[in-house]
Design a protein around this motif. Structure first.
Motif, PDB file in Angstrom:
ATOM      1  N   ASN A   1     133.073  63.310 -37.724  1.00  0.00           N
ATOM      2  CA  ASN A   1     134.099  62.272 -37.616  1.00  0.00           C
ATOM      3  C   ASN A   1     133.449  60.910 -37.381  1.00  0.00           C
ATOM      4  OD1 ASN A   1     136.099  64.298 -37.797  1.00  0.00           O
ATOM      5  ND2 ASN A   1     136.097  64.582 -35.580  1.00  0.00           N
ATOM      6  N   SER A   2     134.223  59.878 -37.587  1.00  0.00           N
ATOM      7  CA  SER A   2     133.736  58.507 -37.369  1.00  0.00           C
ATOM      8  C   SER A   2     132.389  58.287 -38.041  1.00  0.00           C
ATOM      9  CB  SER A   2     133.627  58.221 -35.857  1.00  0.00           C
ATOM     10  OG  SER A   2     134.870  58.413 -35.224  1.00  0.00           O
ATOM     11  N   LEU A   3     132.314  58.676 -39.280  1.00  0.00           N
ATOM     12  CA  LEU A   3     131.046  58.601 -40.001  1.00  0.00           C
ATOM     13  C   LEU A   3     130.586  57.157 -40.182  1.00  0.00           C
ATOM     14  CD1 LEU A   3     131.710  61.447 -42.534  1.00  0.00           C
ATOM     15  CD2 LEU A   3     129.709  61.301 -41.045  1.00  0.00           C
ATOM     16  N   LYS A   4     129.270  57.005 -40.124  1.00  0.00           N
ATOM     17  CA  LYS A   4     128.639  55.707 -40.270  1.00  0.00           C
ATOM     18  C   LYS A   4     127.705  55.738 -41.475  1.00  0.00           C
ATOM     19  CE  LYS A   4     128.462  55.313 -35.218  1.00  0.00           C
ATOM     20  NZ  LYS A   4     127.568  55.119 -34.044  1.00  0.00           N
ATOM     21  N   ALA A   5     127.364  54.567 -41.964  1.00  0.00           N
ATOM     22  CA  ALA A   5     126.448  54.500 -43.106  1.00  0.00           C
ATOM     23  C   ALA A   5     125.129  55.201 -42.797  1.00  0.00           C
ATOM     24  CB  ALA A   5     126.208  53.041 -43.481  1.00  0.00           C
ATOM     25  N   GLU A   6     124.695  55.123 -41.555  1.00  0.00           N
ATOM     26  CA  GLU A   6     123.415  55.743 -41.183  1.00  0.00           C
ATOM     27  C   GLU A   6     123.475  57.265 -41.123  1.00  0.00           C
ATOM     28  OE1 GLU A   6     124.989  53.254 -39.611  1.00  0.00           O
ATOM     29  OE2 GLU A   6     124.798  53.426 -37.424  1.00  0.00           O
ATOM     30  N   ASP A   7     124.657  57.836 -41.296  1.00  0.00           N
ATOM     31  CA  ASP A   7     124.773  59.291 -41.389  1.00  0.00           C
ATOM     32  C   ASP A   7     124.490  59.789 -42.805  1.00  0.00           C
ATOM     33  OD1 ASP A   7     127.607  59.010 -39.231  1.00  0.00           O
ATOM     34  OD2 ASP A   7     125.603  59.705 -38.680  1.00  0.00           O
TER      35      ASP A   7
ATOM     36  N   VAL B   1     132.232  59.446 -48.667  1.00  0.00           N
ATOM     37  CA  VAL B   1     133.310  59.089 -47.749  1.00  0.00           C
ATOM     38  C   VAL B   1     133.079  57.673 -47.251  1.00  0.00           C
ATOM     39  CG1 VAL B   1     132.117  60.067 -45.753  1.00  0.00           C
ATOM     40  CG2 VAL B   1     134.610  59.885 -45.725  1.00  0.00           C
ATOM     41  N   GLN B   2     134.152  56.989 -46.925  1.00  0.00           N
ATOM     42  CA  GLN B   2     134.028  55.643 -46.378  1.00  0.00           C
ATOM     43  C   GLN B   2     133.664  55.708 -44.904  1.00  0.00           C
ATOM     44  OE1 GLN B   2     137.731  53.595 -47.274  1.00  0.00           O
ATOM     45  NE2 GLN B   2     136.827  52.737 -49.127  1.00  0.00           N
ATOM     46  N   ALA B   3     133.031  54.670 -44.444  1.00  0.00           N
ATOM     47  CA  ALA B   3     132.697  54.590 -43.021  1.00  0.00           C
ATOM     48  C   ALA B   3     133.968  54.745 -42.195  1.00  0.00           C
ATOM     49  CB  ALA B   3     132.007  53.273 -42.721  1.00  0.00           C
ATOM     50  N   GLY B   4     133.855  55.517 -41.125  1.00  0.00           N
ATOM     51  CA  GLY B   4     135.006  55.809 -40.287  1.00  0.00           C
ATOM     52  C   GLY B   4     135.738  57.072 -40.671  1.00  0.00           C
ATOM     53  N   GLY B   5     135.402  57.610 -41.827  1.00  0.00           N
ATOM     54  CA  GLY B   5     136.056  58.818 -42.312  1.00  0.00           C
ATOM     55  C   GLY B   5     135.435  60.085 -41.759  1.00  0.00           C
ATOM     56  N   SER B   6     135.901  61.215 -42.267  1.00  0.00           N
ATOM     57  CA  SER B   6     135.470  62.524 -41.773  1.00  0.00           C
ATOM     58  C   SER B   6     135.103  63.446 -42.925  1.00  0.00           C
ATOM     59  CB  SER B   6     136.584  63.185 -40.947  1.00  0.00           C
ATOM     60  OG  SER B   6     136.922  62.418 -39.824  1.00  0.00           O
TER      61      SER B   6
ATOM     62  N   TYR C   1     123.443  68.738 -29.359  1.00  0.00           N
ATOM     63  CA  TYR C   1     123.621  67.660 -30.329  1.00  0.00           C
ATOM     64  C   TYR C   1     122.546  66.598 -30.169  1.00  0.00           C
ATOM     65  CZ  TYR C   1     128.291  69.617 -30.907  1.00  0.00           C
ATOM     66  OH  TYR C   1     129.343  70.464 -31.163  1.00  0.00           O
ATOM     67  N   ALA C   2     122.212  65.966 -31.275  1.00  0.00           N
ATOM     68  CA  ALA C   2     121.386  64.776 -31.224  1.00  0.00           C
ATOM     69  C   ALA C   2     122.218  63.651 -30.610  1.00  0.00           C
ATOM     70  CB  ALA C   2     120.932  64.391 -32.628  1.00  0.00           C
ATOM     71  N   ASP C   3     121.553  62.772 -29.898  1.00  0.00           N
ATOM     72  CA  ASP C   3     122.270  61.668 -29.259  1.00  0.00           C
ATOM     73  C   ASP C   3     123.033  60.830 -30.272  1.00  0.00           C
ATOM     74  OD1 ASP C   3     119.726  61.006 -26.711  1.00  0.00           O
ATOM     75  OD2 ASP C   3     121.396  62.429 -26.757  1.00  0.00           O
ATOM     76  N   SER C   4     122.490  60.709 -31.469  1.00  0.00           N
ATOM     77  CA  SER C   4     123.083  59.846 -32.483  1.00  0.00           C
ATOM     78  C   SER C   4     124.425  60.367 -33.001  1.00  0.00           C
ATOM     79  CB  SER C   4     122.120  59.682 -33.657  1.00  0.00           C
ATOM     80  OG  SER C   4     121.809  60.933 -34.229  1.00  0.00           O
ATOM     81  N   VAL C   5     124.710  61.648 -32.785  1.00  0.00           N
ATOM     82  CA  VAL C   5     125.960  62.204 -33.303  1.00  0.00           C
ATOM     83  C   VAL C   5     126.867  62.725 -32.189  1.00  0.00           C
ATOM     84  CG1 VAL C   5     124.750  62.868 -35.423  1.00  0.00           C
ATOM     85  CG2 VAL C   5     125.143  64.593 -33.629  1.00  0.00           C
ATOM     86  N   LYS C   6     126.388  62.706 -30.971  1.00  0.00           N
ATOM     87  CA  LYS C   6     127.164  63.244 -29.853  1.00  0.00           C
ATOM     88  C   LYS C   6     128.495  62.500 -29.732  1.00  0.00           C
ATOM     89  CE  LYS C   6     124.386  64.564 -26.748  1.00  0.00           C
ATOM     90  NZ  LYS C   6     123.415  64.588 -25.628  1.00  0.00           N
ATOM     91  N   GLY C   7     129.562  63.277 -29.605  1.00  0.00           N
ATOM     92  CA  GLY C   7     130.886  62.683 -29.509  1.00  0.00           C
ATOM     93  C   GLY C   7     131.555  62.461 -30.859  1.00  0.00           C
ATOM     94  N   ARG C   8     130.795  62.565 -31.936  1.00  0.00           N
ATOM     95  CA  ARG C   8     131.360  62.367 -33.278  1.00  0.00           C
ATOM     96  C   ARG C   8     131.316  63.650 -34.106  1.00  0.00           C
ATOM     97  NH1 ARG C   8     128.910  59.100 -36.818  1.00  0.00           N
ATOM     98  NH2 ARG C   8     126.825  59.380 -35.948  1.00  0.00           N
ATOM     99  N   PHE C   9     130.277  64.440 -33.927  1.00  0.00           N
ATOM    100  CA  PHE C   9     130.097  65.672 -34.698  1.00  0.00           C
ATOM    101  C   PHE C   9     130.350  66.876 -33.800  1.00  0.00           C
ATOM    102  CE2 PHE C   9     126.818  64.048 -38.061  1.00  0.00           C
ATOM    103  CZ  PHE C   9     127.652  62.982 -38.334  1.00  0.00           C
ATOM    104  N   THR C  10     130.866  67.938 -34.395  1.00  0.00           N
ATOM    105  CA  THR C  10     131.103  69.183 -33.672  1.00  0.00           C
ATOM    106  C   THR C  10     130.628  70.358 -34.504  1.00  0.00           C
ATOM    107  OG1 THR C  10     133.069  68.254 -32.602  1.00  0.00           O
ATOM    108  CG2 THR C  10     132.811  70.643 -32.545  1.00  0.00           C
TER     109      THR C  10
END
Length: 123
Positions: A83-89, A11-16, A59-68
């Motif tokens: 959601n709002s996936l980043k390369a570091e995910d 998936v591209q960055a920002g995708g889900s 949740y881990a702090d690194s994913v809080k607010g983006r993952f459910t």
């Protein structure tokens, strides 16, 4: 008890993406279900967890607010909406189940493990 994780992909960055973890075998009585991830060359790290009976989530702090993390009504499948996936995910994601002993945040406390599903986020 067997756990099978699926739903990973590119998936591209920002995708889900939504990962699923299906439990099969004898009646599933795990105290909690969790998602962990492991990037190349790194240790497996905690992502999210849910107490099965009450539905409390962590949740881990690194994913809080983006993952459910969530589950189905039959309590046989756990999901991880990302959601709002980043390369570091980018990592292999594993689902796991544990009893009431040990920390929710520590991989070695989990008893059951799925086979992992790979998530790649392109920047």
């Amino acid at each position: 008890v067997q756990l099978q994780a699926f739903g990973g992909g590119l998936v591209q960055a920002g995708g889900s993406l939504r990962l699923s973890c299906a439990a099969s075998g004898r009646p599933f009585s795990s105290y909690a279900m969790g998602w962990f991830r492991q990037a190349p060359g790194k240790e497996r790290e905690f992502v999210a967890a849910m107490i099965w009976s009450g539905g409390t989530t962590y949740y881990a702090d690194s994913v809080k607010g983006r993952f459910t993390i969530s589950r189905d009504n039959a309590k046989t499948t756990v999901y991880l909406q990302m959601n709002s996936l980043k390369a570091e995910d980018t990592a292999v994601y594993y689902c796991a189940g544990k009893d009431y002993t040990g920390s929710l945040y520590v991989a070695r406390a989990y008893i059951y493990w799925g086979q992992g599903t790979e998530v790649t986020v392109s920047s």
